[in-house]
Design a protein around this motif. Sequence first.
Motif, PDB file in Angstrom:
ATOM      1  N   LEU A   1       7.527   0.147  -7.316  1.00  0.00           N
ATOM      2  CA  LEU A   1       7.350   0.769  -6.003  1.00  0.00           C
ATOM      3  C   LEU A   1       7.076   2.267  -6.112  1.00  0.00           C
ATOM      4  CD1 LEU A   1       7.349   0.481  -2.955  1.00  0.00           C
ATOM      5  CD2 LEU A   1       9.834   0.826  -2.976  1.00  0.00           C
ATOM      6  N   GLY A   2       7.818   2.976  -6.985  1.00  0.00           N
ATOM      7  CA  GLY A   2       7.631   4.413  -7.106  1.00  0.00           C
ATOM      8  C   GLY A   2       6.221   4.790  -7.527  1.00  0.00           C
ATOM      9  N   ALA A   3       5.702   4.090  -8.547  1.00  0.00           N
ATOM     10  CA  ALA A   3       4.348   4.389  -9.025  1.00  0.00           C
ATOM     11  C   ALA A   3       3.308   4.049  -7.964  1.00  0.00           C
ATOM     12  CB  ALA A   3       4.069   3.606 -10.311  1.00  0.00           C
ATOM     13  N   LEU A   4       3.490   2.911  -7.272  1.00  0.00           N
ATOM     14  CA  LEU A   4       2.545   2.531  -6.222  1.00  0.00           C
ATOM     15  C   LEU A   4       2.600   3.507  -5.057  1.00  0.00           C
ATOM     16  CD1 LEU A   4       2.974  -1.353  -6.161  1.00  0.00           C
ATOM     17  CD2 LEU A   4       1.016  -0.062  -6.994  1.00  0.00           C
ATOM     18  N   ARG A   5       3.827   3.976  -4.750  1.00  0.00           N
ATOM     19  CA  ARG A   5       3.953   4.950  -3.665  1.00  0.00           C
ATOM     20  C   ARG A   5       3.158   6.223  -3.983  1.00  0.00           C
ATOM     21  NH1 ARG A   5       9.066   5.921  -3.923  1.00  0.00           N
ATOM     22  NH2 ARG A   5       9.782   4.358  -2.431  1.00  0.00           N
ATOM     23  N   GLN A   6       3.249   6.677  -5.247  1.00  0.00           N
ATOM     24  CA  GLN A   6       2.505   7.870  -5.639  1.00  0.00           C
ATOM     25  C   GLN A   6       0.995   7.655  -5.512  1.00  0.00           C
ATOM     26  OE1 GLN A   6       3.756  10.891  -6.275  1.00  0.00           O
ATOM     27  NE2 GLN A   6       5.747   9.979  -5.742  1.00  0.00           N
ATOM     28  N   GLN A   7       0.528   6.465  -5.907  1.00  0.00           N
ATOM     29  CA  GLN A   7      -0.902   6.168  -5.778  1.00  0.00           C
ATOM     30  C   GLN A   7      -1.319   6.156  -4.315  1.00  0.00           C
ATOM     31  OE1 GLN A   7      -3.181   5.840  -8.205  1.00  0.00           O
ATOM     32  NE2 GLN A   7      -1.615   6.302  -9.741  1.00  0.00           N
ATOM     33  N   TRP A   8      -0.463   5.564  -3.471  1.00  0.00           N
ATOM     34  CA  TRP A   8      -0.777   5.530  -2.042  1.00  0.00           C
ATOM     35  C   TRP A   8      -0.757   6.929  -1.441  1.00  0.00           C
ATOM     36  CZ3 TRP A   8       2.280   6.847   2.246  1.00  0.00           C
ATOM     37  CH2 TRP A   8       1.712   6.538   3.483  1.00  0.00           C
ATOM     38  N   LEU A   9       0.217   7.754  -1.866  1.00  0.00           N
ATOM     39  CA  LEU A   9       0.310   9.111  -1.338  1.00  0.00           C
ATOM     40  C   LEU A   9      -0.919   9.938  -1.702  1.00  0.00           C
ATOM     41  CD1 LEU A   9       4.083   9.988  -1.906  1.00  0.00           C
ATOM     42  CD2 LEU A   9       2.909   9.665   0.286  1.00  0.00           C
ATOM     43  N   LYS A  10      -1.483   9.719  -2.896  1.00  0.00           N
ATOM     44  CA  LYS A  10      -2.703  10.429  -3.274  1.00  0.00           C
ATOM     45  C   LYS A  10      -3.830  10.102  -2.309  1.00  0.00           C
ATOM     46  CE  LYS A  10      -1.763  10.690  -8.259  1.00  0.00           C
ATOM     47  NZ  LYS A  10      -2.200  10.230  -9.600  1.00  0.00           N
ATOM     48  N   ARG A  11      -3.979   8.828  -2.006  1.00  0.00           N
ATOM     49  CA  ARG A  11      -5.031   8.423  -1.064  1.00  0.00           C
ATOM     50  C   ARG A  11      -4.747   8.957   0.338  1.00  0.00           C
ATOM     51  NH1 ARG A  11      -4.632   4.665  -5.008  1.00  0.00           N
ATOM     52  NH2 ARG A  11      -6.503   3.512  -5.635  1.00  0.00           N
TER      53      ARG A  11
END
Length: 584
Positions: free
Chosen positions: A212-222
């Motif tokens: 979840l943490g890594a995916l959250r960071q990817q989503w936050l970049k977008r």
Amino acid sequence: MKAQAKVSELRQALMATAPKGWLALLFGGVASLLMLAPSVYMLEVYDRVVNSRDHVTLVMLTVLVLGAFITMQVLEWVRSEVLREGAEQFDRTLSNRVFGAMFTARIRQQAGGTTQVMQDLRTLREFFYSGVPAALVDIPAAFVFLLVVFWASPVLGWVTVMVGLLQALLARMNERRTQPPLKRANDMAAASRQYAEAAMTNAEVVESMGMLGALRQQWLKRQQAFLDLQAQASDAAGRYQSMSKMVQLVMGSLLLGLGAYLLLRGELNGGSGMMIVASILGGRVLAPITALIGQWRLVVNFRDAWGRLERLLQDVPLDPRGMPLPPPKGQLTVEGVIAMSPGRQQTLLRGVQFQLAPGEVLAVVGPSASGKTTLARLLVGVWPSMGGKVRLDGADVYTWSKDELGPYVGYLPQGVELIDGTVAENIARFAQPDMERVRQAVKSVGLDELIEALPNGYDTLLGRSGHMLSGGQRQRLGLARALYGQPSLVVLDEPNSSLDEAGDAALALAIAQLKVMGTTFVVITHRTSVLKVADKMLVLKDGQQQHFGATADVMNALRNAQAAPTSVAMPAAPSLISPQVKNT
């Protein structure tokens, strides 16, 4: 003589709302002309009341101007209602078509196969009753105001025109500065939303493996990229909107001062009151342009949504209605089909051909990536063949209207997806449930006791994807849906992958029972239970047909191939089916 270009479906739907558009223009035009009421009131009070000191005239003029205001507000309300009705008519005309095109594009893996297109349709619908059409409707009245200003003085008229051109230039500059970042922002917002939806679809995997943490960071970049682009567009739009408002304010003072100068020179028609009227009307001339600049984001969103929907409807044209065909009996013919994944050039299946008579059962086996699932998609007509045809009772299943063919076809893909609704609705394919047929389908797969134990039985809501059920239960429910209504052709892709022994036995029994009634089955499997009721067997490897024939004959060929020297180019039995099949 040149053939006329075909009018797009969006334009046809828009043209169908033209009567409401003209009606809104009429009401809006009259309401806009009533904006002259305060100016006329000012002139009359100044000329008649102040000089004559007649209280009765003042009261009558006040009553008249109040009546004009009330009439103007009623007309504007009616205009907004007419535009809303036009928006609803536009939506009703296109909603079914867009919904179907979205699903077709998703199946063909084309652009537009996402829920974004429904948001685009909503954007077009809401644009109808936004402030932009209202501003456009005010443009004819703005020309009338401009004529009045020209009557007062050509000098004032030309100054108004020049300032109007300046406003138009600001609008053009606003478009050039805001449209590119706003378009990229919209694209990034869609990408961010799709990324989040993909993560939620795999929520259990994400949670269990700490992703979840890594995916959250990817989503936050977008998401941050979207916010930065939107801020860039908003800043530019805000600057031009401020400049436009400033020009409009300066315009009023400029016309007032210039009108006073012309009055002193005796070059102003209409007397001293006209310099104030001209100042007010000059501002009203610029009001529509100022409103358009202030709502330019809506214009850009509308244009982008229109373009995406236009491309979708062009890429997925409406299938012409052919002659209705009689219900199929189940005669299946596959004529040397060649298949590729939609949108790609890699061949997944080539040269497969066989025939099945009504009531025959075909077991399809083969190693992974041999083309089994591709064949299933061809058989039910969701993928086109690049060569050859799949025919049911002599008719091409891909071009056959799915509304007509669907009730006679059962399909269970590998990934069983249930839809938010009741148990009965899912089994009856969301048509009006025939409860006798629903119970018959449920009983045939041995799921009747489980459903009766549910809180509301057949009326139990499954929720999204039916997560309240186990994998085996979802697969059985999907199987019941495929068998509902005793279809003529049933295609099952790994139907027993999540079934226990009881479910496996129920599946074999259901196939045997429907086979007697004339249903043709194609079952992709690695399990032995289906082979016991299979009349024929097809072996695929690397997208090509290796064996086809009676089940016993194909099994003997596989055993002989296993016993033959390795130099013989035959597929080994253990790589095609489970070890138990070898001893069947």
